[in-house]
Scaffold this motif. Structure first.
Motif, mmCIF file in Angstrom:
data_model
loop_
_atom_site.group_PDB
_atom_site.id
_atom_site.type_symbol
_atom_site.label_atom_id
_atom_site.label_comp_id
_atom_site.label_asym_id
_atom_site.label_seq_id
_atom_site.Cartn_x
_atom_site.Cartn_y
_atom_site.Cartn_z
ATOM 1 N N MET A 1 -30.587 39.585 46.772
ATOM 2 C CA MET A 1 -29.211 39.677 47.263
ATOM 3 C C MET A 1 -28.367 38.650 46.519
ATOM 4 N N HIS A 2 -27.191 39.079 46.095
ATOM 5 C CA HIS A 2 -26.284 38.167 45.395
ATOM 6 C C HIS A 2 -24.889 38.243 46.004
ATOM 7 N N LEU A 3 -24.089 37.207 45.735
ATOM 8 C CA LEU A 3 -22.659 37.206 46.070
ATOM 9 C C LEU A 3 -21.932 37.073 44.737
ATOM 10 N N VAL A 4 -21.189 38.103 44.358
ATOM 11 C CA VAL A 4 -20.600 38.162 43.017
ATOM 12 C C VAL A 4 -19.091 37.926 43.109
ATOM 13 N N ALA A 5 -18.591 36.997 42.298
ATOM 14 C CA ALA A 5 -17.137 36.704 42.304
ATOM 15 C C ALA A 5 -16.390 37.909 41.718
ATOM 16 N N ARG A 6 -15.372 38.388 42.450
ATOM 17 C CA ARG A 6 -14.609 39.554 41.957
ATOM 18 C C ARG A 6 -13.705 39.144 40.800
ATOM 19 N N ARG A 7 -13.263 37.871 40.797
ATOM 20 C CA ARG A 7 -12.453 37.379 39.678
ATOM 21 C C ARG A 7 -12.631 35.864 39.567
ATOM 22 N N ALA A 8 -12.137 35.312 38.456
ATOM 23 C CA ALA A 8 -12.297 33.869 38.232
ATOM 24 C C ALA A 8 -11.452 33.097 39.248
ATOM 25 N N HIS A 9 -12.052 32.084 39.849
ATOM 26 C CA HIS A 9 -11.297 31.230 40.760
ATOM 27 C C HIS A 9 -12.065 29.937 41.027
ATOM 28 N N THR A 10 -11.383 29.016 41.711
ATOM 29 C CA THR A 10 -11.989 27.709 41.992
ATOM 30 C C THR A 10 -12.123 27.529 43.491
ATOM 31 N N VAL A 11 -13.231 26.909 43.906
ATOM 32 C CA VAL A 11 -13.468 26.633 45.337
ATOM 33 C C VAL A 11 -13.594 25.119 45.508
ATOM 34 N N ARG A 12 -13.011 24.633 46.597
ATOM 35 C CA ARG A 12 -13.034 23.181 46.828
ATOM 36 C C ARG A 12 -13.621 22.849 48.190
ATOM 37 N N SER A 13 -14.318 21.722 48.221
ATOM 38 C CA SER A 13 -14.772 21.185 49.504
ATOM 39 C C SER A 13 -14.411 19.702 49.519
ATOM 40 N N PRO A 14 -13.170 19.381 49.964
ATOM 41 C CA PRO A 14 -12.735 17.978 49.924
ATOM 42 C C PRO A 14 -13.655 17.072 50.727
ATOM 43 N N ALA A 15 -14.283 17.612 51.800
ATOM 44 C CA ALA A 15 -15.136 16.781 52.667
ATOM 45 C C ALA A 15 -16.282 16.155 51.885
ATOM 46 N N ILE A 16 -16.738 16.840 50.831
ATOM 47 C CA ILE A 16 -17.846 16.265 50.047
ATOM 48 C C ILE A 16 -17.410 16.042 48.584
ATOM 49 N N LEU A 17 -16.108 16.026 48.382
ATOM 50 C CA LEU A 17 -15.533 15.787 47.049
ATOM 51 C C LEU A 17 -16.165 16.698 45.999
ATOM 52 N N PHE A 18 -16.208 17.998 46.321
ATOM 53 C CA PHE A 18 -16.890 18.945 45.429
ATOM 54 C C PHE A 18 -15.937 20.066 45.027
ATOM 55 N N VAL A 19 -15.942 20.363 43.741
ATOM 56 C CA VAL A 19 -15.107 21.458 43.210
ATOM 57 C C VAL A 19 -16.000 22.309 42.319
ATOM 58 N N VAL A 20 -15.919 23.627 42.479
ATOM 59 C CA VAL A 20 -16.741 24.497 41.622
ATOM 60 C C VAL A 20 -15.903 25.681 41.156
ATOM 61 N N GLY A 21 -16.037 26.006 39.860
ATOM 62 C CA GLY A 21 -15.312 27.151 39.314
ATOM 63 C C GLY A 21 -16.244 28.348 39.207
ATOM 64 N N PHE A 22 -15.736 29.544 39.546
ATOM 65 C CA PHE A 22 -16.502 30.784 39.362
ATOM 66 C C PHE A 22 -15.786 31.619 38.311
ATOM 67 N N GLY A 23 -16.537 32.120 37.333
ATOM 68 C CA GLY A 23 -15.966 33.068 36.384
ATOM 69 C C GLY A 23 -15.994 34.452 37.001
ATOM 70 N N GLU A 24 -15.238 35.411 36.400
ATOM 71 C CA GLU A 24 -15.281 36.786 36.908
ATOM 72 C C GLU A 24 -16.728 37.285 36.817
ATOM 73 N N HIS A 25 -17.233 37.894 37.860
ATOM 74 C CA HIS A 25 -18.601 38.442 37.967
ATOM 75 C C HIS A 25 -19.701 37.374 38.022
ATOM 76 N N GLN A 26 -19.313 36.116 38.069
ATOM 77 C CA GLN A 26 -20.353 35.081 38.202
ATOM 78 C C GLN A 26 -20.925 35.159 39.610
ATOM 79 N N GLU A 27 -22.227 34.931 39.753
ATOM 80 C CA GLU A 27 -22.844 35.187 41.060
ATOM 81 C C GLU A 27 -23.653 34.006 41.581
ATOM 82 N N ILE A 28 -23.862 34.067 42.900
ATOM 83 C CA ILE A 28 -24.734 33.093 43.567
ATOM 84 C C ILE A 28 -25.994 33.843 43.894
#
Ligand code: SAM
Length: 282
Positions: A255-282
């Motif tokens: 099972m995967h979670l696939v980014a529909r488009r490029a975007h950035t996700v932030r978690s200020p609580a843990i000072l974490f930023v991650v970028g996803f490219g289009e179709h990049q998956e977890i």
């Protein structure tokens, strides 16, 4: 005192989650998250719903086998006996084995799971079975198994269950290591019952993890929802698509979670930023 201890345990879990998020989503390699994080309260309820889906035949197959062969499986266990189960969930299908054993003598059942809600339900449902005492262990698989192994009585034999093809959540090399660790915690005369699915046509297996109602998609996406809640991340669930795929090389469904488009996700609580490219998956 109990509230303070619970708060301390919760903050250790949050630290671990933050560490796993940094390790799994940071860096330049493939993005992964440990499957155990799927099972928060909502995830456990969604998994329970999955087991009733028409596409997910695994639970019904396990139940059929255990119901039909319960007497045969427990026949070798005479004398004091303890049943432990790794990742028991609600323990629904273990009922048949417990009934078969409990009819002959007193049995202690130790469901081991990281999900507190699943264990509460398990205790409610298995507790009334005649001859069975339920002692839930809320812990990771091996920590829980060590706890159960260390407190059992000298002549008590253990029947250890690991059902539902959950072994498939491990990478093959990790699975081998895990089985070795399980073996180290057992004694001669104990039993280990491992339930795994057989390979079927890819379309059947993929449908089992991508059902028409979208329950499995919700189960998978809830992982991101959990990170939003617990780490104050800003995952937009609409920007990810659930995908189930047959991996021919490893002969497993993924099972995967696939980014529909490029975007950035932030978690200020843990000072974490991650970028996803289009179709990049977890
Ligand atoms: C796929 S479900 C299987 C549930 C049940 N055994 C069945 O066959 O239907 C996996 C179960 O393992 C639990 N689990 C997942 N990772 C775990 C871990 N690292 N330690 C303990 N339990 C875990 C989950 O909470 C869930 O109840």
């Amino acid at each position: 005192m109990r509230a303070t201890a619970a708060r301390a345990a919760h903050s250790i879990l949050l630290d671990e989650l933050a560490q796993d998020v940094r390790a799994g989503l940071g860096g330049s390699g493939p993005k992964t998250l440990p499957s155990r994080y799927l099972y928060d309260d909502l995830g456990s309820a969604l998994f329970e719903a999955i087991t009733y889906l028409p596409e997910y035949g695994l639970t019904r197959a396990d139940e059929r086998i255990l119901r039909t062969h319960a007497d045969e499986i427990v026949a070798g266990f005479r004398g004091p006996c303890l049943v432990a189960e790794l990742g028991s969930g609600t323990g629904r299908k273990t009922r048949w084995l417990l009934e078969a054993l409990g009819a002959r003598r007193r049995v202690t059942y130790c469901p081991i799971d990281i999900s507190g809600v699943a264990l509460t339900r398990c205790e409610q449902e298995m507790g009334p079975i005649e001859g069975v005492r339920v002692e839930p262990v809320e812990a990771d698989y091996l920590t829980g198994l060590s706890m159960v192994a260390s407190r059992r009585r000298p002549h008590e034999r253990m029947l250890l269950l690991f059902l539902g093809s959950t072994i498939g959540n491990f990478e093959p090399s990790e699975a081998m290591k895990f089985i070795g660790e399980v073996r180290r915690r057992l004694r001669p005369g104990d039993g280990f019952l491992l339930g795994t699915d057989l390979v079927k046509p890819a379309a059947t297996l993929v449908a089992a993890y991508d059902d028409a109602l979208g329950v499995t998609a919700a189960f998978n996406l809830n992982l991101l929802q959990r990170l939003n809640q617990e780490l104050e991340a800003d995952f937009d669930l609409n920007r990810f698509e659930h995908q189930a795929r047959w991996n021919e090389c490893f002969r497993r469904v993924e099972m995967h979670l696939v980014a529909r488009r490029a975007h950035t996700v932030r978690s200020p609580a843990i000072l974490f930023v991650v970028g996803f490219g289009e179709h990049q998956e977890i």
